[in-house]
Design a protein around this motif. Structure first.
Motif, PDB file in Angstrom:
ATOM      1  N   VAL A  54       0.847  -1.196   0.000  1.00 43.64           N
ATOM      2  CA  VAL A  54       0.000   0.000   0.000  1.00 43.64           C
ATOM      3  C   VAL A  54       0.879   1.241   0.000  1.00 43.64           C
ATOM      4  O   VAL A  54       1.686   1.456   0.916  1.00 43.64           O
ATOM      5  N   ALA A  55       0.727   2.078  -1.024  1.00 46.54           N
ATOM      6  CA  ALA A  55       1.467   3.337  -1.117  1.00 46.54           C
ATOM      7  C   ALA A  55       0.534   4.498  -0.808  1.00 46.54           C
ATOM      8  O   ALA A  55      -0.660   4.462  -1.108  1.00 46.54           O
ATOM      9  N   GLY A  56       1.094   5.531  -0.176  1.00 48.20           N
ATOM     10  CA  GLY A  56       0.304   6.725   0.097  1.00 48.20           C
ATOM     11  C   GLY A  56      -0.476   6.690   1.384  1.00 48.20           C
ATOM     12  O   GLY A  56      -1.372   7.531   1.596  1.00 48.20           O
ATOM     13  N   ALA A  57      -0.171   5.730   2.265  1.00 51.21           N
ATOM     14  CA  ALA A  57      -0.869   5.643   3.559  1.00 51.21           C
ATOM     15  C   ALA A  57       0.117   5.145   4.603  1.00 51.21           C
ATOM     16  O   ALA A  57       0.981   4.324   4.308  1.00 51.21           O
ATOM     17  N   ASP A  58      -0.038   5.650   5.819  1.00 52.65           N
ATOM     18  CA  ASP A  58       0.838   5.179   6.881  1.00 52.65           C
ATOM     19  C   ASP A  58       0.173   4.022   7.625  1.00 52.65           C
ATOM     20  O   ASP A  58      -1.028   3.762   7.466  1.00 52.65           O
ATOM     21  N   PRO A  59       0.941   3.292   8.445  1.00 56.98           N
ATOM     22  CA  PRO A  59       0.377   2.131   9.139  1.00 56.98           C
ATOM     23  C   PRO A  59      -0.826   2.464  10.027  1.00 56.98           C
ATOM     24  O   PRO A  59      -1.742   1.642  10.161  1.00 56.98           O
ATOM     25  N   VAL A  60      -0.828   3.643  10.641  1.00 59.65           N
ATOM     26  CA  VAL A  60      -1.948   4.007  11.517  1.00 59.65           C
ATOM     27  C   VAL A  60      -3.237   4.097  10.719  1.00 59.65           C
ATOM     28  O   VAL A  60      -4.285   3.573  11.123  1.00 59.65           O
ATOM     29  N   HIS A  61      -3.181   4.761   9.558  1.00 58.64           N
ATOM     30  CA  HIS A  61      -4.384   4.885   8.717  1.00 58.64           C
ATOM     31  C   HIS A  61      -4.856   3.513   8.255  1.00 58.64           C
ATOM     32  O   HIS A  61      -6.063   3.210   8.300  1.00 58.64           O
ATOM     33  N   ILE A  62      -3.918   2.688   7.814  1.00 53.11           N
ATOM     34  CA  ILE A  62      -4.294   1.350   7.341  1.00 53.11           C
ATOM     35  C   ILE A  62      -4.930   0.549   8.473  1.00 53.11           C
ATOM     36  O   ILE A  62      -5.949  -0.132   8.279  1.00 53.11           O
ATOM     37  N   GLY A  63      -4.349   0.642   9.673  1.00 55.42           N
ATOM     38  CA  GLY A  63      -4.907  -0.076  10.816  1.00 55.42           C
ATOM     39  C   GLY A  63      -6.303   0.379  11.158  1.00 55.42           C
ATOM     40  O   GLY A  63      -7.189  -0.442  11.451  1.00 55.42           O
ATOM     41  N   ASN A  64      -6.533   1.686  11.109  1.00 54.80           N
ATOM     42  CA  ASN A  64      -7.872   2.213  11.412  1.00 54.80           C
ATOM     43  C   ASN A  64      -8.894   1.766  10.380  1.00 54.80           C
ATOM     44  O   ASN A  64     -10.031   1.406  10.721  1.00 54.80           O
ATOM     45  N   VAL A  65      -8.492   1.798   9.096  1.00 56.06           N
ATOM     46  CA  VAL A  65      -9.413   1.354   8.035  1.00 56.06           C
ATOM     47  C   VAL A  65      -9.715  -0.130   8.187  1.00 56.06           C
ATOM     48  O   VAL A  65     -10.869  -0.567   8.042  1.00 56.06           O
ATOM     49  N   ALA A  66      -8.695  -0.915   8.484  1.00 59.44           N
ATOM     50  CA  ALA A  66      -8.900  -2.357   8.664  1.00 59.44           C
ATOM     51  C   ALA A  66      -9.842  -2.638   9.829  1.00 59.44           C
ATOM     52  O   ALA A  66     -10.721  -3.511   9.742  1.00 59.44           O
ATOM     53  N   LEU A  67      -9.673  -1.885  10.926  1.00 58.93           N
ATOM     54  CA  LEU A  67     -10.530  -2.067  12.092  1.00 58.93           C
ATOM     55  C   LEU A  67     -11.982  -1.778  11.731  1.00 58.93           C
ATOM     56  O   LEU A  67     -12.895  -2.533  12.081  1.00 58.93           O
ATOM     57  N   ILE A  69      -5.560  -7.610  11.122  1.00 56.01           N
ATOM     58  CA  ILE A  69      -4.194  -7.339  10.677  1.00 56.01           C
ATOM     59  C   ILE A  69      -3.237  -8.258  11.426  1.00 56.01           C
ATOM     60  O   ILE A  69      -3.210  -8.277  12.657  1.00 56.01           O
ATOM     61  N   TYR A  70      -2.456  -9.032  10.676  1.00 57.16           N
ATOM     62  CA  TYR A  70      -1.491  -9.945  11.286  1.00 57.16           C
ATOM     63  C   TYR A  70      -0.090  -9.339  11.357  1.00 57.16           C
ATOM     64  O   TYR A  70       0.740  -9.792  12.153  1.00 57.16           O
ATOM     65  N   GLY A  71       0.137  -8.326  10.544  1.00 59.53           N
ATOM     66  CA  GLY A  71       1.454  -7.689  10.562  1.00 59.53           C
ATOM     67  C   GLY A  71       1.551  -6.606   9.515  1.00 59.53           C
ATOM     68  O   GLY A  71       0.900  -6.678   8.462  1.00 59.53           O
ATOM     69  N   MET A  72       2.334  -5.569   9.817  1.00 60.64           N
ATOM     70  CA  MET A  72       2.613  -4.492   8.856  1.00 60.64           C
ATOM     71  C   MET A  72       4.079  -4.102   8.982  1.00 60.64           C
ATOM     72  O   MET A  72       4.630  -4.074  10.095  1.00 60.64           O
ATOM     73  N   VAL A  73       4.710  -3.800   7.857  1.00 62.95           N
ATOM     74  CA  VAL A  73       6.090  -3.328   7.866  1.00 62.95           C
ATOM     75  C   VAL A  73       6.262  -2.308   6.752  1.00 62.95           C
ATOM     76  O   VAL A  73       5.694  -2.460   5.668  1.00 62.95           O
ATOM     77  N   GLU A  74       6.985  -1.244   7.046  1.00 60.87           N
ATOM     78  CA  GLU A  74       7.264  -0.247   6.019  1.00 60.87           C
ATOM     79  C   GLU A  74       8.405  -0.744   5.140  1.00 60.87           C
ATOM     80  O   GLU A  74       9.480  -1.083   5.628  1.00 60.87           O
ATOM     81  N   GLU A  75       8.154  -0.812   3.856  1.00 63.64           N
ATOM     82  CA  GLU A  75       9.120  -1.346   2.909  1.00 63.64           C
ATOM     83  C   GLU A  75      10.316  -0.412   2.761  1.00 63.64           C
ATOM     84  O   GLU A  75      10.165   0.797   2.627  1.00 63.64           O
ATOM     85  N   LYS A  76      11.494  -0.989   2.793  1.00 63.02           N
ATOM     86  CA  LYS A  76      12.713  -0.221   2.566  1.00 63.02           C
ATOM     87  C   LYS A  76      12.986  -0.159   1.066  1.00 63.02           C
ATOM     88  O   LYS A  76      13.060  -1.183   0.390  1.00 63.02           O
ATOM     89  N   ILE A  77      13.126   1.046   0.549  1.00 62.39           N
ATOM     90  CA  ILE A  77      13.422   1.217  -0.869  1.00 62.39           C
ATOM     91  C   ILE A  77      14.929   1.338  -1.009  1.00 62.39           C
ATOM     92  O   ILE A  77      15.519   2.363  -0.664  1.00 62.39           O
ATOM     93  N   ASP A  78      15.578   0.281  -1.480  1.00 57.29           N
ATOM     94  CA  ASP A  78      17.023   0.349  -1.639  1.00 57.29           C
ATOM     95  C   ASP A  78      17.391   0.363  -3.116  1.00 57.29           C
ATOM     96  O   ASP A  78      16.562   0.133  -4.000  1.00 57.29           O
TER      97      ASP A  78
END
Length: 304
Positions: free
Chosen positions: A260-273, A279-288
């Motif tokens: 998911v691009a354009g949203a932070d974990p808090v927003h995604i968690g609230n929408v999922a709730l 939600i079983y897990g969330m991690v911010e992807e590292k762009i290398d």
């Protein structure tokens, strides 16, 4: 001609070997005061391009200029460009010091330059050892010492980290950044993307003989938005719920997670709730750089 700018310019450079097009209309510039990483998969045309810049291979079309003119027309090329395309060609019975003394005589620099470059590359204590006893990493340092004899304005290096141990790689990184920090120019080709990411300010990326990106590393990173990778009970339901909030850049990954691009974990968690999705897990992807490199070179001609 020598305008002393420290700039390398490549314009519509092409090289064909029989029916094989090794380099196809490549254009880019390398500016002083920065380390420019030159990247591409095996067979992409990197080494052929470097050889054309240095006048070792004649282009089929286009051209390259160093300080405003062809390398072959520089009045004292060793004082303008130091180049290492391979760390071979040393007589095994000759010491590093004697090899450098012969090179210094050939380009017309005083013998005093030899001890200076030996110290600069960390070979001062091994200067009087025969090269046959040198490791690959030590040979890389000796090749760099040869390139530095003329106190050049520009360094062009092809895979300078080959054979270096972690300490040597860290030393090379600091050396190149220090060299560029003096207002000089560094063009370095490497397959070690993680090291390039820590060293280079700018990138030139070629694939299948064509330039697919040139510009600051920060610009390349900014070309892809960071994503949150989400493992949940119902990816489809969560994607639909996020879309209703205006979040539309959503990918389904092969392992079933959502990117998911354009949203932070808090927003995604609230929408999922609100949607009743666990939600079983969330991690911010590292762009290398490795990810970006594979994206650029995976498509036929890339972009940019």
């Amino acid at each position: 001609m020598n305008d002393r700018s420290g700039r390398i310019t490549v314009h519509e450079l092409s090289k064909q070997f029989g029916s094989v097009v090794a380099v196809d209309g490549v254009s880019f510039s390398v500016e002083p005061g920065a380390v420019t990483g030159f990247l591409g998969p095996n067979g992409s045309g990197k080494t052929t391009t470097l050889r054309m810049i240095l006048g070792l291979v004649t282009p089929t079309a286009g051209g390259a200029q160093v300080n405003g003119g062809p390398y072959a027309e520089l009045p004292e090329p060793a004082r303008v460009v130091g180049a290492v395309l391979e760390a071979q060609g040393f007589h095994p019975a000759r010491t590093a010091r004697n090899h450098l003394l012969a090179c210094a005589a050939a380009i017309g620099v005083p013998d005093a330059a030899v001890d200076h470059v030996l110290t600069s590359v960390g070979l001062g204590q091994d200067a009087d050892r025969a090269v046959r006893g040198y490791s690959l990493g030590m040979r890389q340092r000796l090749a760099l010492a040869v390139a530095l004899l003329g106190d050049p304005q520009i360094l062009i290096l092809d895979e300078p980290g080959n054979g270096l141990d972690p300490e040597g790689i860290a030393w090379m990184r600091a050396f190149l950044r220090g060299f560029a920090g003096q207002g000089r120019t560094v063009l370095v080709s490497s397959h070690v993307l993680a090291e390039v990411e820590q060293t280079a300010d700018h990138l030139v990326v070629i694939s299948r003989g064509r330039c697919v990106f040139q510009g600051p590393l920060a610009q390349l990173r900014g070309s892809r938005r960071a994503r949150v990778l989400v493992w949940c009970s119902s990816p489809v339901q969560l994607a639909e719920a996020l879309a209703r909030t205006g979040i539309l850049e959503i990918d389904t990954l092969p392992d079933g997670r959502l990117g998911v691009a354009g949203a932070d974990p808090v927003h995604i968690g609230n929408v999922a709730l609100g949607a009743g999705v666990a939600i079983y897990g969330m991690v911010e992807e590292k762009i290398d750089l490795e990810q970006l490199f594979f994206q650029l070179t995976a498509t036929p001609w890339g972009a940019g």
